[in-house]
Scaffold this motif. Structure first.
Motif, PDB file in Angstrom:
ATOM      1  N   THR A 613     -14.683   7.524  11.543  1.00  0.00           N
ATOM      2  CA  THR A 613     -15.543   6.724  12.407  1.00  0.00           C
ATOM      3  C   THR A 613     -14.822   5.435  12.768  1.00  0.00           C
ATOM      4  OG1 THR A 613     -16.591   5.503  10.597  1.00  0.00           O
ATOM      5  CG2 THR A 613     -17.583   7.628  11.231  1.00  0.00           C
ATOM      6  N   TYR A 614     -15.336   4.783  13.774  1.00  0.00           N
ATOM      7  CA  TYR A 614     -14.744   3.501  14.210  1.00  0.00           C
ATOM      8  C   TYR A 614     -14.802   2.483  13.073  1.00  0.00           C
ATOM      9  CZ  TYR A 614     -14.051  -0.786  16.916  1.00  0.00           C
ATOM     10  OH  TYR A 614     -13.595  -2.003  17.374  1.00  0.00           O
ATOM     11  N   ASN A 615     -15.913   2.424  12.380  1.00  0.00           N
ATOM     12  CA  ASN A 615     -16.064   1.443  11.294  1.00  0.00           C
ATOM     13  C   ASN A 615     -15.096   1.727  10.148  1.00  0.00           C
ATOM     14  OD1 ASN A 615     -18.051   0.027  12.628  1.00  0.00           O
ATOM     15  ND2 ASN A 615     -19.744   1.167  11.687  1.00  0.00           N
ATOM     16  N   GLU A 616     -14.871   2.997   9.850  1.00  0.00           N
ATOM     17  CA  GLU A 616     -13.903   3.338   8.802  1.00  0.00           C
ATOM     18  C   GLU A 616     -12.494   2.921   9.207  1.00  0.00           C
ATOM     19  OE1 GLU A 616     -15.934   7.298   6.737  1.00  0.00           O
ATOM     20  OE2 GLU A 616     -14.780   7.504   8.605  1.00  0.00           O
ATOM     21  N   LEU A 617     -12.174   3.152  10.466  1.00  0.00           N
ATOM     22  CA  LEU A 617     -10.865   2.724  10.970  1.00  0.00           C
ATOM     23  C   LEU A 617     -10.685   1.223  10.805  1.00  0.00           C
ATOM     24  CD1 LEU A 617      -9.985   4.543  14.335  1.00  0.00           C
ATOM     25  CD2 LEU A 617      -8.617   4.428  12.268  1.00  0.00           C
ATOM     26  N   MET A 618     -11.666   0.458  11.244  1.00  0.00           N
ATOM     27  CA  MET A 618     -11.565  -0.997  11.198  1.00  0.00           C
ATOM     28  C   MET A 618     -11.555  -1.509   9.760  1.00  0.00           C
ATOM     29  SD  MET A 618     -11.002  -2.329  13.996  1.00  0.00           S
ATOM     30  CE  MET A 618     -10.772  -1.596  15.602  1.00  0.00           C
ATOM     31  N   SER A 619     -12.336  -0.879   8.905  1.00  0.00           N
ATOM     32  CA  SER A 619     -12.389  -1.303   7.504  1.00  0.00           C
ATOM     33  C   SER A 619     -11.026  -1.139   6.835  1.00  0.00           C
ATOM     34  CB  SER A 619     -13.448  -0.489   6.757  1.00  0.00           C
ATOM     35  OG  SER A 619     -13.424  -0.786   5.383  1.00  0.00           O
ATOM     36  N   ASN A 620     -10.399   0.029   7.027  1.00  0.00           N
ATOM     37  CA  ASN A 620      -9.080   0.266   6.430  1.00  0.00           C
ATOM     38  C   ASN A 620      -8.016  -0.621   7.059  1.00  0.00           C
ATOM     39  OD1 ASN A 620     -10.363   2.193   4.930  1.00  0.00           O
ATOM     40  ND2 ASN A 620      -9.434   3.957   5.961  1.00  0.00           N
ATOM     41  N   THR A 621      -8.126  -0.827   8.365  1.00  0.00           N
ATOM     42  CA  THR A 621      -7.171  -1.695   9.058  1.00  0.00           C
ATOM     43  C   THR A 621      -7.228  -3.108   8.501  1.00  0.00           C
ATOM     44  OG1 THR A 621      -7.268  -0.407  11.103  1.00  0.00           O
ATOM     45  CG2 THR A 621      -6.561  -2.691  11.287  1.00  0.00           C
ATOM     46  N   GLU A 622      -8.420  -3.602   8.235  1.00  0.00           N
ATOM     47  CA  GLU A 622      -8.573  -4.973   7.739  1.00  0.00           C
ATOM     48  C   GLU A 622      -8.016  -5.121   6.331  1.00  0.00           C
ATOM     49  OE1 GLU A 622     -12.684  -5.724   8.414  1.00  0.00           O
ATOM     50  OE2 GLU A 622     -12.396  -6.081  10.572  1.00  0.00           O
ATOM     51  N   ILE A 623      -8.047  -4.044   5.546  1.00  0.00           N
ATOM     52  CA  ILE A 623      -7.418  -4.083   4.217  1.00  0.00           C
ATOM     53  C   ILE A 623      -5.914  -4.294   4.360  1.00  0.00           C
ATOM     54  CG2 ILE A 623      -6.832  -2.660   2.202  1.00  0.00           C
ATOM     55  CD1 ILE A 623      -9.637  -1.411   2.453  1.00  0.00           C
ATOM     56  N   TYR A 770      -4.653  -6.061 -17.308  1.00  0.00           N
ATOM     57  CA  TYR A 770      -5.522  -6.193 -16.135  1.00  0.00           C
ATOM     58  C   TYR A 770      -6.461  -5.001 -16.044  1.00  0.00           C
ATOM     59  CZ  TYR A 770      -1.801  -9.470 -15.054  1.00  0.00           C
ATOM     60  OH  TYR A 770      -0.887 -10.492 -15.131  1.00  0.00           O
ATOM     61  N   ASN A 771      -7.623  -5.237 -15.460  1.00  0.00           N
ATOM     62  CA  ASN A 771      -8.606  -4.191 -15.203  1.00  0.00           C
ATOM     63  C   ASN A 771      -8.720  -3.962 -13.702  1.00  0.00           C
ATOM     64  OD1 ASN A 771      -9.215  -3.957 -17.948  1.00  0.00           O
ATOM     65  ND2 ASN A 771     -10.745  -5.603 -17.823  1.00  0.00           N
ATOM     66  N   ILE A 772      -8.853  -2.698 -13.306  1.00  0.00           N
ATOM     67  CA  ILE A 772      -9.010  -2.358 -11.891  1.00  0.00           C
ATOM     68  C   ILE A 772     -10.477  -2.483 -11.518  1.00  0.00           C
ATOM     69  CG2 ILE A 772      -8.648  -0.587 -10.136  1.00  0.00           C
ATOM     70  CD1 ILE A 772      -6.587   0.694 -12.031  1.00  0.00           C
ATOM     71  N   THR A 773     -10.758  -3.131 -10.411  1.00  0.00           N
ATOM     72  CA  THR A 773     -12.133  -3.245  -9.933  1.00  0.00           C
ATOM     73  C   THR A 773     -12.520  -1.963  -9.190  1.00  0.00           C
ATOM     74  OG1 THR A 773     -11.512  -4.224  -7.810  1.00  0.00           O
ATOM     75  CG2 THR A 773     -11.858  -5.741  -9.672  1.00  0.00           C
ATOM     76  N   ALA A 774     -13.826  -1.777  -8.973  1.00  0.00           N
ATOM     77  CA  ALA A 774     -14.315  -0.578  -8.270  1.00  0.00           C
ATOM     78  C   ALA A 774     -13.774  -0.540  -6.846  1.00  0.00           C
ATOM     79  CB  ALA A 774     -15.847  -0.570  -8.272  1.00  0.00           C
ATOM     80  N   ALA A 775     -13.848  -1.684  -6.140  1.00  0.00           N
ATOM     81  CA  ALA A 775     -13.320  -1.735  -4.770  1.00  0.00           C
ATOM     82  C   ALA A 775     -11.797  -1.648  -4.777  1.00  0.00           C
ATOM     83  CB  ALA A 775     -13.771  -3.025  -4.090  1.00  0.00           C
ATOM     84  N   GLY A 776     -11.179  -2.162  -5.836  1.00  0.00           N
ATOM     85  CA  GLY A 776      -9.725  -2.158  -5.928  1.00  0.00           C
ATOM     86  C   GLY A 776      -9.147  -0.766  -6.045  1.00  0.00           C
ATOM     87  N   PHE A 777      -9.890   0.150  -6.702  1.00  0.00           N
ATOM     88  CA  PHE A 777      -9.395   1.520  -6.855  1.00  0.00           C
ATOM     89  C   PHE A 777      -9.183   2.165  -5.490  1.00  0.00           C
ATOM     90  CE2 PHE A 777     -10.089   6.103  -7.721  1.00  0.00           C
ATOM     91  CZ  PHE A 777      -9.043   6.301  -8.612  1.00  0.00           C
ATOM     92  N   ARG A 778     -10.115   1.950  -4.560  1.00  0.00           N
ATOM     93  CA  ARG A 778      -9.994   2.502  -3.206  1.00  0.00           C
ATOM     94  C   ARG A 778      -8.806   1.892  -2.479  1.00  0.00           C
ATOM     95  NH1 ARG A 778     -12.272   0.267   1.426  1.00  0.00           N
ATOM     96  NH2 ARG A 778     -12.116   1.618   3.257  1.00  0.00           N
ATOM     97  N   LYS A 779      -8.600   0.600  -2.659  1.00  0.00           N
ATOM     98  CA  LYS A 779      -7.482  -0.077  -1.986  1.00  0.00           C
ATOM     99  C   LYS A 779      -6.144   0.400  -2.537  1.00  0.00           C
ATOM    100  CE  LYS A 779      -9.971  -4.323  -0.748  1.00  0.00           C
ATOM    101  NZ  LYS A 779     -10.026  -5.798  -0.908  1.00  0.00           N
TER     102      LYS A 779
END
Length: 879
Positions: A613-623, A770-779
């Motif tokens: 989706t467009y939002n998924e594209l933009m979300s990954n791009t912003e990362i 260090y511990n990996i965060t939930a959002a960090g695992f995806r990144k």
């Protein structure tokens, strides 16, 4: 009666004295050396109109603005010229710059206000009647007082009878005066060399009749100046050279213990050398005919000795060896022509305006390069992504008043009828390999030596060919080695390497690169290709980006490690060559410009979903964009201003070119409501653009993959370094790494960026844990996927070695077989991504495995070892 007459005479004398004093202002310090700035005067207005055709360059004037406010400024030119003085005198006030009013060695009669002219004349007559000598602005302290008051001066290094006055009559000259003045005050004196240029055409070794009658372009006579000024004022420009801090010069170790006369002589020589080198950085060296160049090369001591020995060893007549050497020079040598360059400027300018939407370059970087040109020949080393690269740098040099470099081009580009044209534009040609032809290698080396000796700038593509993958190719070191040998043999005082990034929103050669990477044969360049190139004029290819990194001085590198190239063994010189090559490649990577097209390609290819989706594209791009900003990467201005709009434009471009399919319920549905799917057959083209920016993601991809491989949400930083070092070695044929930085440094830097990005958080009690965060695992997964293509390619290579014995085929046939196997594995789903089927990646994989003990199915232990590693990392990437 006598007393009365005497009193009357005395009163008359006193009144006359008072009148004189009023007329001269109570001082004899009135000289024609001072020309005040007067706004509104008719003469000033006429001079401004007279010089109005000469344009200002604010980047050049910034050099003057950077001088400390408390400094005394003395402007300097080479040859005495009232034309130059009056130009700066009338131009600088309009630019709000310190204006020269004091002429050290100059006198102005006509342009003075009438009142001031009378004052100077009366003052001179009065001084002569009183003291029987004329006032002297040097010895009477006039120049000193005016400089201390904050006025600016102007002087020249060379004038008629200047040498006679200094060395025969022993008179004080401006340089000597400034040294005495600086020693008497704490206020720093800045000498600012300036150049007035009447054209970019280099000087000839043999002057023309026009030069003899009207002066050369470098030093035109009055008539030639006026003709250029009124007929072609666009040819005229002025530049400001690096200011010399006189206070610093006098305190330097090499000059502080010298006498004032010796200091003046050294300063004069330094300033002359600086001005001459600056002028050469504009026009280039004196041009010699090809016949002169050939004679110089073929008759020098080194070449003659080599030919004699070569004829003796090969049992050949000497005349045949000489004939071959002469023919090789004809094959190699450039014949740069100023007329062709002027014509090419117009043509290239039209092409750029027709096909592209502008050229972005860093002016400050170019100015640093230009300043370094005064230390030695510039070796421009750009990356090589398109044939357009050949045009861009010379065009930019020409319009920015720098000599167009001579360009090292492959012999395949010397085809008729464009070969002679390329030579006239500055190309010299070399064969792909010198193997088996020592005479050709020697002739080519001597030609390069002569170019450096004369002071020519060169442009060399260190990658050896255009990159078909979008990332930089590992450096080919042959040409660097030739340059080092020339430097070692005394061709020049220093070699200055200028790493340059040249990038595009879109390259012209997309289709041909796709064909070649997938195993197709490269077409030889020919005239038919030139005719077919007309079709490219119908399309628009976005922007061109040019970035200059800090120039690399060979002298500075040698001094840093306390090395002397004359004392080096061949092995040590080879190590220096490798170090220099990787240093240059890394410097180009550092100033790579990340474009919206590269960023979008990375997002599209690194997704595990078939449709986004467009939002998924933009979300990954912003990362990814956030990481780039944290790394202070050079980002295209469109991304900086409005990254959403820039990404939308790139997405529309990919859809139009059918690289991406737009999935929507209707035609007029906005992008935000659509889904997007990559056209599978076009993934290798997107891989090219993804690789344009991959250098900024490799350290983070390595670290992210290693963390994922730990298979735990907690890890220790100390456990990452060994694996990082392994990956750096595993992909050493793919990516360039900074030779001055260790794997430990990269790990520490990446861990810090992960903390800043909230990917990981430090353990509250355990150090370096260090511990990996939930959002960090995806990144982490998003970052690690930059390596997916490469692991798949190396997996194909390893499977080939697993099924074939050592030396079963030649290296050329082996690569063809690996390509065939790769296509079979893609069809059977053993390889998921078609962009992994790459001739370049396969060859790099072969190189790695061959150098690490894998050459065939006999190497079972090694094959099993690397099989386990690749499968393990692929599993983590595909989570």
């Amino acid at each position: 009666m006598k007393i009365s007459n005497q009193g009357f005479a005395s009163r008359v004398k006193n009144r006359f004295r008072k009148w004189i004093d009023r007329a001269i202002g109570g001082t004899h310090d009135n000289f024609f050396n001072y020309l005040p700035v007067k706004k509104g005067m008719t003469a000033t207005w006429l001079l401004k109109l007279f010089f109005s055709g000469i344009k200002d360059n604010q980047e050049q004037l910034a050099v003057i603005r950077d001088i400390p406010e408390n400094a005394t400024i003395v402007y300097l030119n080479k040859f005495k010229s009232k034309f130059d003085f009056l130009f700066y005198h009338t131009r600088y006030p309009a630019n709000h710059l310190p204006t020269p009013e004091i002429g050290l060695g100059y006198r102005f009669f006509i342009l003075q206000p009438v009142k001031r002219t009378l004052r100077v004349l009366i003052s001179a007559a009065d001084a002569f009647l009183l003291h029987f000598k004329q006032p002297d602005p040097y010895h009477d302290g006039y120049f000193t007082q005016e400089l201390l008051k904050g006025k600016c001066a102007f002087m020249s290094l060379v004038e008629k009878k200047g040498f006679y006055r200094r060395f025969v009559k022993a008179q004080l000259d401006p340089i000597g005066f400034l040294i005495k003045h600086q020693k008497s005050t704490d206020k720093p004196v800045y000498i600012v060399p300036q150049l007035m240029a009447f054209g970019k055409k280099p000087s000839r070794s043999i002057p023309t009749v026009t030069d003899m009658l009207f002066g050369s372009v470098a030093r035109p006579g009055l008539l030639r100046r006026l003709v250029i000024l009124f007929k072609t004022p666009e040819k005229m420009f002025y530049e400001v050279s690096t200011p010399v801090n006189l206070q610093r010069f006098l305190s330097a170790p090499e000059s502080r213990d010298l006498s004032e006369d010796q200091q003046a002589l050294m300063l004069r020589r330094n300033l002359l050398l600086q001005i001459n080198r600056h002028r050469q950085s504009i026009t280039g060296p004196v041009r010699k005919s090809i016949e002169e160049v050939k004679e110089n090369i073929l008759t020098n001591r080194r070449m003659k000795s080599f030919m004699d020995l070569h004829a003796e060893k090969r049992n050949l007549p000497l005349w045949k060896v000489r004939k071959s050497a002469d023919a090789y020079l004809d094959e190699i040598a450039a014949k740069q022509n100023a007329g062709f360059l002027r014509f090419a400027e117009v043509v290239v300018g039209w092409i750029l305006n027709t096909m592209f939407q502008g050229v972005n370059y860093n002016e400050d970087g170019l100015n640093r390069v230009k300043t370094m040109a005064q230390k030695g020949p510039l070796i421009f080393i750009p990356c090589h992504k398109s044939h357009v690269d050949y045009l861009m740098l010379p065009y930019l040099m020409y319009i920015k008043n720098m000599p167009v470099p001579l360009i090292a081009a492959g012999k395949n580009l010397s085809f008729w009828p464009l070969g002679p044209v390329f030579r006239a534009l500055g190309a010299f040609f070399l064969r792909r390999t010198f193997k088996g032809n020592v005479l050709y290698a020697k002739v080519f080396g001597e030609y390069i030596h002569k170019l450096l000796e004369q002071g020519f700038n060169l442009k060399v593509f260190i990658e050896g060919t255009r990159s078909r993958t979008g990332k930089l190719i590992m450096p080919k070191l042959g040409f660097i080695s030739i340059l080092l040998n020339a430097y070692k043999n005394g061709a020049c005082e220093d070699l200055v390497f200028a790493p340059v990034y040249i990038g595009y929103d879109r390259v012209l050669e997309e289709k041909s690169y796709l064909h070649e990477v997938e195993g197709g044969q490269k077409e030889d360049e020919n005239f038919l290709q030139v005719l077919n190139a007309r079709k490219f004029l119908k399309n628009r290819y976005g922007k061109i980006y040019i970035k200059f990194n800090e120039p690399i001085s060979l002298n500075a590198i040698l001094a840093q490690d306390n090395l002397n190239i004359l004392d080096m063994t061949q092995k040590e010189q080879n190590a220096l060559c490798r170090n220099l090559g990787h240093r240059i490649i890394n410097a180009i990577n550092t100033v790579t410009v990340v474009t919206p097209h590269a960023l979008l390609a990375s997002t599209l290819l690194n997704s595990t979903k078939k449709r986004l989706t467009y939002n998924e594209l933009m979300s990954n791009t912003e990362i990814y964009l956030q990481h780039l900003n944290m790394q202070k990467a050079d980002i295209a201005d469109t991304l900086v201003m409005n990254h959403v709009h820039a990404m939308d434009n790139a997405l529309e471009s990919y859809i139009t070119r059918k690289l991406v399919d737009r999935i929507a319920d209707g035609r007029s549905v906005p992008l935000e409501a659509c889904k997007f799917k990559v056209n599978v057959d076009k993934r290798p083209i997107l891989e090219f653009y993804k690789n344009n920016c991959i250098s900024f993601f490799i350290p983070i991809a390595f670290t992210a993959l290693i963390i994922l491989d730990k298979d735990a949400f907690q890890f220790s930083a100390s456990d990452l370094r060994a694996d990082y070092e392994f990956l750096q070695d595993f992909f050493k044929y793919e990516f360039a790494f900074d030779v001055d930085l260790t794997p430990g440094f990269y790990v520490r830097k990446t861990v810090k960026s992960f903390i800043d990005d909230a990917i990981i958080i430090p353990h509250p009690t355990l150090p370096e844990t260090y511990n990996i965060t939930a959002a960090g695992f995806r990144k982490l997964k998003l970052h690690a996927r930059f390596l997916r293509t490469y692991f798949e390619s190396y997996w194909v290579v390893l499977q080939y070695f697993k099924k074939h014995t050592r030396n079963a085929t030649s290296s050329k046939d082996r690569l063809k077989n690996i390509l065939k196997q790769g296509h079979r594995m893609y069809k059977t789903k053993e390889v998921e991504h078609i962009e992994s089927i790459s001739r370049v990646y396969f060859q790099n994989g072969v190189n790695f495995f061959n150098t690490h003990g894998v050459k065939g199915e006999e190497d079972v232990e090694k094959i099993e070892y690397y099989t386990g590693i690749i499968q393990r990392y692929q599993a983590r990437i595909n989570l």
